[in-house]
Design an enzyme around this catalytic site. Structure first.
Site, PDB file in Angstrom:
ATOM      1  N   SER A 136     -17.493 -13.919   9.671  1.00 20.54           N
ATOM      2  CA  SER A 136     -18.880 -13.653   9.259  1.00 20.54           C
ATOM      3  C   SER A 136     -19.128 -14.237   7.880  1.00 20.54           C
ATOM      4  O   SER A 136     -18.257 -14.168   7.002  1.00 20.54           O
ATOM      5  CB  SER A 136     -19.139 -12.146   9.198  1.00 20.54           C
ATOM      6  OG  SER A 136     -20.388 -11.893   8.595  1.00 20.54           O
ATOM      7  N   TYR A 149     -16.437  -3.779   6.687  1.00 24.93           N
ATOM      8  CA  TYR A 149     -16.693  -4.918   7.591  1.00 24.93           C
ATOM      9  C   TYR A 149     -16.361  -6.233   6.876  1.00 24.93           C
ATOM     10  O   TYR A 149     -15.676  -7.104   7.419  1.00 24.93           O
ATOM     11  CB  TYR A 149     -18.164  -4.893   8.020  1.00 24.93           C
ATOM     12  CG  TYR A 149     -18.560  -6.042   8.938  1.00 24.93           C
ATOM     13  CD1 TYR A 149     -18.284  -5.990  10.300  1.00 24.93           C
ATOM     14  CD2 TYR A 149     -19.216  -7.163   8.434  1.00 24.93           C
ATOM     15  CE1 TYR A 149     -18.656  -7.035  11.145  1.00 24.93           C
ATOM     16  CE2 TYR A 149     -19.592  -8.211   9.274  1.00 24.93           C
ATOM     17  CZ  TYR A 149     -19.310  -8.143  10.628  1.00 24.93           C
ATOM     18  OH  TYR A 149     -19.681  -9.178  11.451  1.00 24.93           O
TER      19      TYR A 149
HETATM   20  N1  LIG Z   1     -24.570 -10.527  15.244  1.00 24.06           N
HETATM   21  C1  LIG Z   1     -24.441 -10.863  13.987  1.00 24.06           C
HETATM   22  O1  LIG Z   1     -25.385 -10.816  13.205  1.00 24.06           O
HETATM   23  C2  LIG Z   1     -23.114 -11.371  13.478  1.00 24.06           C
HETATM   24  C3  LIG Z   1     -23.087 -12.049  12.244  1.00 24.06           C
HETATM   25  C4  LIG Z   1     -21.887 -12.536  11.760  1.00 24.06           C
HETATM   26  C5  LIG Z   1     -20.735 -12.362  12.508  1.00 24.06           C
HETATM   27  N2  LIG Z   1     -20.768 -11.706  13.690  1.00 24.06           N
HETATM   28  C6  LIG Z   1     -19.513 -11.560  14.427  1.00 24.06           C
HETATM   29  O2  LIG Z   1     -19.613 -12.314  15.624  1.00 24.06           O
HETATM   30  C7  LIG Z   1     -18.758 -11.755  16.636  1.00 24.06           C
HETATM   31  C8  LIG Z   1     -19.576 -11.543  17.908  1.00 24.06           C
HETATM   32  O3  LIG Z   1     -20.616 -10.618  17.620  1.00 24.06           O
HETATM   33  P1  LIG Z   1     -21.885 -10.374  18.562  1.00 24.06           P
HETATM   34  O4  LIG Z   1     -23.055 -10.497  17.691  1.00 24.06           O
HETATM   35  O5  LIG Z   1     -21.763 -11.183  19.796  1.00 24.06           O
HETATM   36  O6  LIG Z   1     -21.678  -8.805  18.874  1.00 24.06           O
HETATM   37  P2  LIG Z   1     -21.777  -7.985  20.220  1.00 24.06           P
HETATM   38  O7  LIG Z   1     -21.759  -6.555  19.795  1.00 24.06           O
HETATM   39  O8  LIG Z   1     -22.891  -8.466  21.060  1.00 24.06           O
HETATM   40  O9  LIG Z   1     -20.404  -8.331  20.960  1.00 24.06           O
HETATM   41  C9  LIG Z   1     -19.153  -7.815  20.553  1.00 24.06           C
HETATM   42  C10 LIG Z   1     -18.323  -7.558  21.806  1.00 24.06           C
HETATM   43  O10 LIG Z   1     -17.005  -7.151  21.412  1.00 24.06           O
HETATM   44  C11 LIG Z   1     -16.572  -6.219  22.380  1.00 24.06           C
HETATM   45  N3  LIG Z   1     -15.473  -5.399  21.864  1.00 24.06           N
HETATM   46  C12 LIG Z   1     -15.502  -4.573  20.787  1.00 24.06           C
HETATM   47  N4  LIG Z   1     -14.321  -3.957  20.648  1.00 24.06           N
HETATM   48  C13 LIG Z   1     -13.529  -4.408  21.655  1.00 24.06           C
HETATM   49  C14 LIG Z   1     -12.188  -4.135  22.046  1.00 24.06           C
HETATM   50  N5  LIG Z   1     -11.417  -3.271  21.368  1.00 24.06           N
HETATM   51  N6  LIG Z   1     -11.691  -4.774  23.128  1.00 24.06           N
HETATM   52  C15 LIG Z   1     -12.458  -5.643  23.831  1.00 24.06           C
HETATM   53  N7  LIG Z   1     -13.731  -5.950  23.505  1.00 24.06           N
HETATM   54  C16 LIG Z   1     -14.246  -5.334  22.427  1.00 24.06           C
HETATM   55  C17 LIG Z   1     -17.809  -5.374  22.670  1.00 24.06           C
HETATM   56  O11 LIG Z   1     -17.683  -4.669  23.894  1.00 24.06           O
HETATM   57  C18 LIG Z   1     -18.907  -6.430  22.682  1.00 24.06           C
HETATM   58  O12 LIG Z   1     -19.164  -6.903  23.995  1.00 24.06           O
HETATM   59  C19 LIG Z   1     -18.196 -10.466  16.021  1.00 24.06           C
HETATM   60  O13 LIG Z   1     -16.922 -10.723  15.502  1.00 24.06           O
HETATM   61  C20 LIG Z   1     -19.168 -10.168  14.888  1.00 24.06           C
HETATM   62  O14 LIG Z   1     -18.551  -9.399  13.872  1.00 24.06           O
HETATM   63  C21 LIG Z   1     -21.932 -11.210  14.204  1.00 24.06           C
END
Ligand SMILES: NC(=O)c1ccc[n+]([C@@H]2O[C@H](COP(=O)([O-])OP(=O)(O)OC[C@H]3O[C@@H](n4cnc5c(N)ncnc54)[C@H](O)[C@@H]3O)[C@@H](O)[C@H]2O)c1
Length: 248
Positions: A136, A149
């Site tokens: 991130s 985080y």
């Molecule tokens: N959305 C944002 O604004 C943003 C910004 C920067 C970084 N990120 C990062 O990008 C990545 C993807 O995020 P996203 O926005 O698609 O989020 P999201 O919540 O849509 O998807 C995350 C997925 O991870 C799965 N997950 C969580 N714990 C788990 C476990 N123990 N075992 C298996 N699956 C598990 C969840 O079920 C979910 O489907 C993450 O690492 C997040 O931290 C997101």
């Protein structure tokens, strides 16, 4: 399976970015192995080259068994994309519990150790592989109240760099992507408890992106495709910011 087809393992596969990554990889003709706590959102994709496992990635034995099964089936694992993650709602440090700290570190960091350790032996046999972790931009451009985080995403980037130097002699490339605020269900979870989520998205998140919009999951899928491809064959240990300039 054809010689051109790659076998790509994706965690967080049912999430906003995970799903877009999978759709893009399938479009390119690759075989995708999807891991998530829930693979329900992937049902609508239903593709012959998509294999789904409903699993908690923190269960080390289960993850190792799945990777062994994938290697036995296809004889190779070309890519690992760590796209799972959990968010923290903006909270002052005094109110962050040890359970919350541990939850973020376990899912956002320990899981990377588990998946990477499970797959590297196969990539070493092939003398080829690409590992990508979605961290991130907050790791380098923090917001208040997200300390746990942010620490977890900093660790994810350091882990990547450590592995990049360790695995280079085996022709395994290891890279990080730092997304900016992205249009998935996770974004609202960064708001303080009780805050108006839609209003926070506009007033805080969109406003913070110089290019003027949220990152779309397809933006991340495109960056992942590049890092998995031979076009990136000399790219390792790097962090690609896909953040519309948020990190500037
Ligand atoms: N959305 C944002 O604004 C943003 C910004 C920067 C970084 N990120 C990062 O990008 C990545 C993807 O995020 P996203 O926005 O698609 O989020 P999201 O919540 O849509 O998807 C995350 C997925 O991870 C799965 N997950 C969580 N714990 C788990 C476990 N123990 N075992 C298996 N699956 C598990 C969840 O079920 C979910 O489907 C993450 O690492 C997040 O931290 C997101």
């Amino acid at each position: 399976m054809t010689v051109e087809q790659q076998v790509i393992v994706v965690t967080g596969a049912g999430g906003g970015m995970g799903k877009a990554i999978i759709e893009e990889q399938l479009k390119q003709g690759n075989i995708v192995v999807a891991l998530d706590l829930s693979v329900e959102p992937l049902k609508e994709i239903a593709h012959d080259s998509l294999q789904c496992f409903e699993v908690n990635v923190l269960h080390e034995e289960r993850v190792h068994a799945i990777c062994q099964q994938v290697f036995d089936n296809y004889g190779r694992i070309d890519g690992l994309v760590n796209a799972l993650g959990v968010a923290q709602s903006a909270t002052p440090i005094e109110q962050v519990t040890m359970d919350e700290w541990n939850r973020l570190m376990d899912v956002n960091v320990k899981s990377l150790f588990i998946t990477t350790k499970a797959i590297v032996p196969f990539m070493k046999q092939q003398q080829k592989g690409s590992i990508i972790t979605i961290a991130s931009i907050s790791a380098v451009r923090p917001r208040p109240g997200l300390q746990a985080y942010i620490a977890s995403k900093g660790a994810a980037e350091s882990f990547t760099r450590g592995l990049a130097i360790e695995l280079a002699s085996s022709q395994i490339r290891v890279n990080t992507i730092h997304p900016g605020p992205a249009d998935t269900q996770m974004l609202g979870q960064f708001a303080a408890l009780g805050a108006d989520i839609e209003q926070t998205k506009q007033s805080v998140f969109v406003q913070s992106v110089p290019l003027g919009r949220l990152v779309m999951p397809s933006d991340i899928a495109g960056a992942v495709s590049y890092l998995l491809s031979d076009a990136a064959s000399m790219v390792t240990g790097t962090t690609l910011h896909v953040d519309g300039g948020r990190g500037l």
